[in-house]
Enzyme design. Structure first.
Site, PDB file in Angstrom:
ATOM      1  N   ILE A   1     -53.918  20.024  10.603  1.00  0.00           N
ATOM      2  CA  ILE A   1     -55.126  20.834  10.442  1.00  0.00           C
ATOM      3  C   ILE A   1     -54.951  22.211  11.063  1.00  0.00           C
ATOM      4  CG2 ILE A   1     -57.565  21.010  11.036  1.00  0.00           C
ATOM      5  CD1 ILE A   1     -57.680  17.951  11.001  1.00  0.00           C
TER       6      ILE A   1
ATOM      7  N   ASP B   1     -46.415  22.873  26.549  1.00  0.00           N
ATOM      8  CA  ASP B   1     -46.759  21.467  26.377  1.00  0.00           C
ATOM      9  C   ASP B   1     -48.049  21.172  27.132  1.00  0.00           C
ATOM     10  OD1 ASP B   1     -46.923  18.707  26.212  1.00  0.00           O
ATOM     11  OD2 ASP B   1     -44.813  18.360  26.704  1.00  0.00           O
TER      12      ASP B   1
ATOM     13  N   TYR C   1     -59.245   7.529  23.267  1.00  0.00           N
ATOM     14  CA  TYR C   1     -59.310   8.656  22.336  1.00  0.00           C
ATOM     15  C   TYR C   1     -60.769   9.038  22.062  1.00  0.00           C
ATOM     16  CZ  TYR C   1     -58.989  11.305  17.983  1.00  0.00           C
ATOM     17  OH  TYR C   1     -59.120  12.262  17.011  1.00  0.00           O
TER      18      TYR C   1
ATOM     19  N   LYS D   1     -62.730  12.634  22.883  1.00  0.00           N
ATOM     20  CA  LYS D   1     -63.396  13.457  21.878  1.00  0.00           C
ATOM     21  C   LYS D   1     -64.864  13.696  22.235  1.00  0.00           C
ATOM     22  CE  LYS D   1     -60.398  14.746  20.611  1.00  0.00           C
ATOM     23  NZ  LYS D   1     -59.872  16.061  20.153  1.00  0.00           N
TER      24      LYS D   1
ATOM     25  N   THR E   1     -53.234  13.590   7.720  1.00  0.00           N
ATOM     26  CA  THR E   1     -52.200  14.292   8.473  1.00  0.00           C
ATOM     27  C   THR E   1     -51.376  13.241   9.201  1.00  0.00           C
ATOM     28  OG1 THR E   1     -53.598  14.468  10.444  1.00  0.00           O
ATOM     29  CG2 THR E   1     -53.717  16.280   8.861  1.00  0.00           C
TER      30      THR E   1
END
Length: 257
Positions: A13, A55, A153, A157, A186
């Protein structure tokens, strides 16, 4: 013409967003986590102004990235696109002793926001899974709980939405919003994802460049150019302050404003 920095723009993206913005004549600076990916990014988006390397799983490299961004800027828009998924079977601990998903997805954009000059517009990419996030700021590193990668995760978010909203409150002169790009095909989204790259990039491009009233707002959670209601925890000012305090403690850098 706007000057725009997009983190995590060597593929997916982020790269597609960069391609659209560069083709429209904006001065776009890319970001990659290492030199090899930086070379790939520059080849893929030859109209980009350059590529910054760092990184985000390293606090030291994130600080260096902020320094490089300051030298390459100033930027009108910063799109915090970089992120990693939650497929790990066990927590991965970085060189800084932090859980990797939390560090890359939440701590890194916090640190960049704190160290870089304030742009006119800030965009933080989140996910529809933020709705399942739980603000467990007492155990953000998953030291006390059994590991659940997808929950980690989802939590990260949610924290991204909270960060966007906190910045909107603390910096009223900046348009700070969160974007759910959808489930995009993706490397991160996987082949079973339902949406294509153009759909994943459209809202960020719009928020970065449009002067429409609907795009010049702050403290919103968007999907497909539509402002939606986010996870209720994102609207809890006390929780947001605790998140900022935690990130400040972990990085040694407080968010100005």
């Amino acid at each position: 013409m706007a000057t725009i920095l997009i983190t995590g723009s060597s593929d997916g993206i982020g790269r597609h967003t960069a391609e659209i913005l560069a083709a429209a004549g904006h001065r776009v600076t890319l970001h990659a986590r290492n030199e090899r990916r930086a070379e790939d990014a520059q080849k893929a988006v030859p109209d980009a102004a350059g590529v910054l390397v760092g990184d985000l799983a390293s606090l030291a490299q994130t600080r260096e990235l902020a320094d490089r961004a300051v030298a390459a800027g100033p930027f009108d828009v910063v799109i915090h696109n970089a992120g990693i998924g939650g497929g790990q079977r066990a927590p991965e601990i970085t060189e800084d002793g932090l859980e990797r998903i939390f560090q890359v997805n939440t701590v890194a954009p916090y640190l960049l926001t704190a160290l870089m000059p304030v742009p006119a517009r800030l965009i933080y990419l989140t996910s529809g899974l933020e709705s399942a996030g739980r603000a467990r700021l007492d155990d953000a590193q998953w030291r006390a709980r059994p590991w659940d990668g997808m929950q980690a995760y989802s939590d990260s978010k949610l924290y991204d939405v909270m960060l966007a909203f906190a910045v909107a409150q603390r910096r009223p002169g900046t348009l700070s919003n969160a974007v759910d790009p959808g489930w995009i095909r993706t490397r991160l989204g996987g082949p079973q994802a339902t949406d294509d790259l153009p759909e994943g990039a459209e809202t960020q491009v719009w928020l970065a460049t449009s002067d429409e009233p609907a795009a010049t707002v702050t403290g919103h959670y968007f999907k497909r150019r539509t402002s939606l209601r986010a996870n209720p925890q994102a609207y809890d000012e006390g929780l947001r302050d605790r998140l900022l305090d935690l990130c400040a403690e972990l990085t040694g850098v407080a968010l100005p404003g």
